[in-house]
Write a protein that holds these residues in place. Sequence first.
Motif, short mmCIF file in Angstrom:
data_model
loop_
_atom_site.label_atom_id
_atom_site.label_comp_id
_atom_site.label_asym_id
_atom_site.label_seq_id
_atom_site.Cartn_x
_atom_site.Cartn_y
_atom_site.Cartn_z
N ILE B 66 8.32 10.15 8.65
CA ILE B 66 8.51 9.32 7.38
C ILE B 66 7.37 8.92 7.00
O ILE B 66 6.53 8.04 6.99
N PRO B 67 6.50 9.89 6.10
CA PRO B 67 5.21 10.12 5.70
C PRO B 67 4.87 9.02 4.68
O PRO B 67 3.68 8.57 4.42
N TRP B 68 5.88 8.50 3.78
CA TRP B 68 5.52 7.77 2.64
C TRP B 68 6.10 6.25 3.04
O TRP B 68 7.38 6.07 3.52
N GLY B 69 5.50 5.10 3.06
CA GLY B 69 5.59 3.79 3.28
C GLY B 69 5.75 3.04 2.18
O GLY B 69 6.17 3.64 1.08
N VAL B 70 5.53 1.87 2.49
CA VAL B 70 5.71 0.84 1.33
C VAL B 70 4.59 0.78 0.11
O VAL B 70 4.97 0.94 -1.03
N TRP B 71 3.58 1.34 0.20
CA TRP B 71 2.64 1.82 -0.67
C TRP B 71 3.08 2.55 -1.58
O TRP B 71 2.92 2.53 -2.85
N LYS B 72 3.65 3.68 -1.16
CA LYS B 72 4.41 4.70 -2.09
C LYS B 72 5.81 4.08 -2.46
O LYS B 72 5.94 4.10 -3.89
N VAL B 124 -4.09 5.52 -4.50
CA VAL B 124 -5.40 6.09 -4.06
C VAL B 124 -5.55 5.60 -2.67
O VAL B 124 -6.06 6.55 -1.61
N LEU B 125 -5.08 4.50 -2.53
CA LEU B 125 -5.07 3.81 -1.01
C LEU B 125 -4.37 4.92 0.03
O LEU B 125 -4.70 4.83 1.15
N ASP B 126 -3.07 5.44 -0.57
CA ASP B 126 -2.44 6.02 0.07
C ASP B 126 -2.69 7.37 0.48
O ASP B 126 -2.28 8.16 1.60
N LEU B 127 -3.70 7.77 -0.39
CA LEU B 127 -3.91 9.24 -0.03
C LEU B 127 -5.19 9.41 1.07
O LEU B 127 -5.97 8.66 1.22
N GLY B 128 -4.75 10.39 1.89
CA GLY B 128 -5.73 10.78 3.02
C GLY B 128 -7.16 11.17 2.41
O GLY B 128 -7.82 10.89 3.03
N LYS B 129 -7.19 11.90 1.57
CA LYS B 129 -8.58 12.31 0.92
C LYS B 129 -8.58 12.08 -0.73
O LYS B 129 -8.56 12.84 -1.64
N PRO B 130 -8.73 10.70 -0.80
CA PRO B 130 -8.66 10.15 -2.25
C PRO B 130 -9.93 10.94 -3.04
O PRO B 130 -9.73 10.95 -4.35
N TRP B 131 -11.03 11.38 -2.22
CA TRP B 131 -12.11 12.01 -3.26
C TRP B 131 -11.52 13.18 -3.85
O TRP B 131 -12.31 13.95 -4.69
N VAL B 373 0.76 -7.06 3.35
CA VAL B 373 -0.30 -7.95 2.81
C VAL B 373 -0.65 -7.03 1.67
O VAL B 373 -1.24 -7.55 0.71
N VAL B 374 -1.13 -5.71 2.04
CA VAL B 374 -2.02 -4.96 0.70
C VAL B 374 -0.86 -4.70 -0.19
O VAL B 374 -1.46 -5.09 -1.58
N ALA B 375 0.34 -4.55 0.07
CA ALA B 375 1.24 -3.99 -1.14
C ALA B 375 1.30 -5.44 -1.88
O ALA B 375 1.36 -5.41 -3.18
N VAL B 376 1.29 -6.58 -1.50
CA VAL B 376 1.62 -7.85 -2.13
C VAL B 376 0.10 -8.14 -2.83
O VAL B 376 0.22 -8.92 -4.02
#
Lengths: 287, 408
Positions: B66-72, B124-131, B373-376
């Motif tokens: 389940i690779p997508w969590g609450v951030w996505k 962006v937070l959820d991307l493994g390689k945001p650059w 916490v991050v999501a909120v």
Amino acid sequence: MSIDRRNFFKVLGVTGAGLAFGKQAQAEPAGEEETEFKAILYDSTRCVGCQSCEFSCAEVHNLPEPEDFPEVGVLRKTNENRRTVVNAYDTSKGEVYVKRQCMHCNQPACGAACLTQAMLKTKEGPVIWRENKCMGCRYCMISCPFDIPKFEYNSPNPKITKCNMCFERQQEGQLPACVENCPAEALVFGTRRELMAEARRRIVENPDAYYPHIYGENEAGGTSFLYLSPVPFEEIGFRTNIQNASYPALTKGFLYSVPAVFVLVPSVLLGIHKATKSNLDKTNNYD
Amino acid sequence: MTSSAFPLKKEKKSIGRFLLDELKPRGKWLTPFNIISIPVMLVGAAIIVIRFINGIGAVSNVTQDIPWGVWKGFNVITGVAFAGGAYILTFVVYVLKVDKFHSIVRVTVLNGFLAYVFYAGALVLDLGKPWNIFNPIIGNNFGANSVLFLVAWHFLLYIVAQAIEFSPAVAEWLNARRAHKILSGLTLGAVIFGITLSTLHQSGLGALFLMAREKIHPLWYSEFIPLLFLMSSVFAGLSMVIFEGSISERVFADQITSENRKQRKDIILSLSRICAFSIFVYLFMQILVFAHGHRWAYINTPMGYWFLLEMLGFVVAPMLLFLLSFKRANIRWARVAAVLTIVGIILNRLNVSIIAFRWDAAVHYVPSWMEIVVAVSIVFVEIWIFRWVINRMPVLRESPSWANNKHV
Ligand code: SF4
Ligand code: SF4
């Protein structure tokens, strides 16, 4: 090729081995003849569960050596440090070993999902992942029907990992490591066409030893990793709800509608805007 | 702070000084919202630092299955549905020319704009390689047959469109009369472009899951996910407008003219009507999909009860309440219905993207406290900026008199 296949159907018809199978084969897309994808055929009736493939895979990809071994009742999974695993299953024909890894789908869901083409179906056949393109969105993981791509969650510069059919080695004219090191010849490397013919030959010549189905012939639109098994595939842990059409086809409808929406919606909106404007002009002054 | 005093004062100051002054916070510091949100945001920031040093796994519970969590699932997929109010209202106001919603269109566009900016941030937070995020944009690699590729592009373009739609307010704030004229002229184009993009990416977010055919519980998977997502974004967005409006009305009471205040009741009742109708259409679509997919077999299972709860408690119930509210001309019911709808949309989006996704997996995903916490925090930062803008620019209050067009 086509003559071969006709002969093959004749034999099948005579032995009455499997009508359903024959039907499926006929429905096969014509693409197979045009493309010469490289492929691997894995015959689980030959596999002895020695894990040579696992060890050699770990060695050529600089991954840790496996520390556990196939055991009935234990489902070992691939992960970010392990691109292939061999599992043991207790079946109606005794213990059967099964090697699992990326199926190298002919039209891979992961590749259609990837927005940077980091996941790429090479014209040679292997589905590879390219680090400098990937942005780590993990949409490939969402989309792969076999749950194959894995992600290095504990790295600040994570990779997507999965079997790449030793693409680098193939480029240098070498065999994939697992194929080269399999002592039981359970793995064979070749073009997909050759291997399909070989798989059919094995089933026909030895109908008692095989379940008359080549997993990967049609699954997910056809894969470049083909499986033979002595028992029905659900007995050895395969998902049987995998569709025979390719997975990217599921998004075609949506993708095709995009250009239409781009033309139609703005013109409709403008039309409505004009219509309402002329109504209002009498009373109001809008720009 | 009245708007008419604003330009007069500003003329004597340099632009730099003006901006600096405007950056300073205004009003009381120790509000309950600040007391809660400041510590949460600080902890959130610390967690984000850990995430970039040690990887996503250090703070998040997402798994290989389940690779997508609450951030996505929450910030991006749910948040975008709530931002749908902007395209619906701009459609009603600028295309259909229904004038009575004029007073709320600017605040809704602002909300939508901020939502998109911050949800892009969550992405962006959820991307493994945001650059590498610019890879699909600068075009060395077009994954043009990827749904996510389209969604990403539409996100980006829509942020631009919304910025243009909102820009007259900024011009009024800066007292930039020439720019205001030019920017106002762009509004209609941006609106039409924005609506088109919205229909595509609201449905596109659903289309993301089309290839996960066997991985999503059959009660939630169908080839019609894109249409269902699009339809539900209508009442999701409008419910958010009602909800946000009832809070703003109190918090920013000083900004709203008495004339607008009188209009508000009427606006909410009309919105209830649209909500009730669009939920009805959505429900009808769900029933069709249900019958078409032969889903009866799944109803008498735990997932089936969960599905029924979503449908009855958070689709049918709010629909009836919305109906009730405009029948009785009672906006309290509309507010209750809006809250129920919001919960229902959160449930629905989380169901598709997380809960019913690999519902059969051995290990279930439960978000870690750090992810939450991050999501909120992301939502809090957004509210902070929203408040900052409302207190400065003519969003809720009337435009300065020189900008003679009423928020056009
Ligand atoms: S099995 Fe999964 S990862 Fe491998 S090619 Fe097919 S879709 Fe891609
Ligand atoms: S994680 Fe990387 S390889 Fe997978 S879809 Fe995203 S960009 Fe492509």
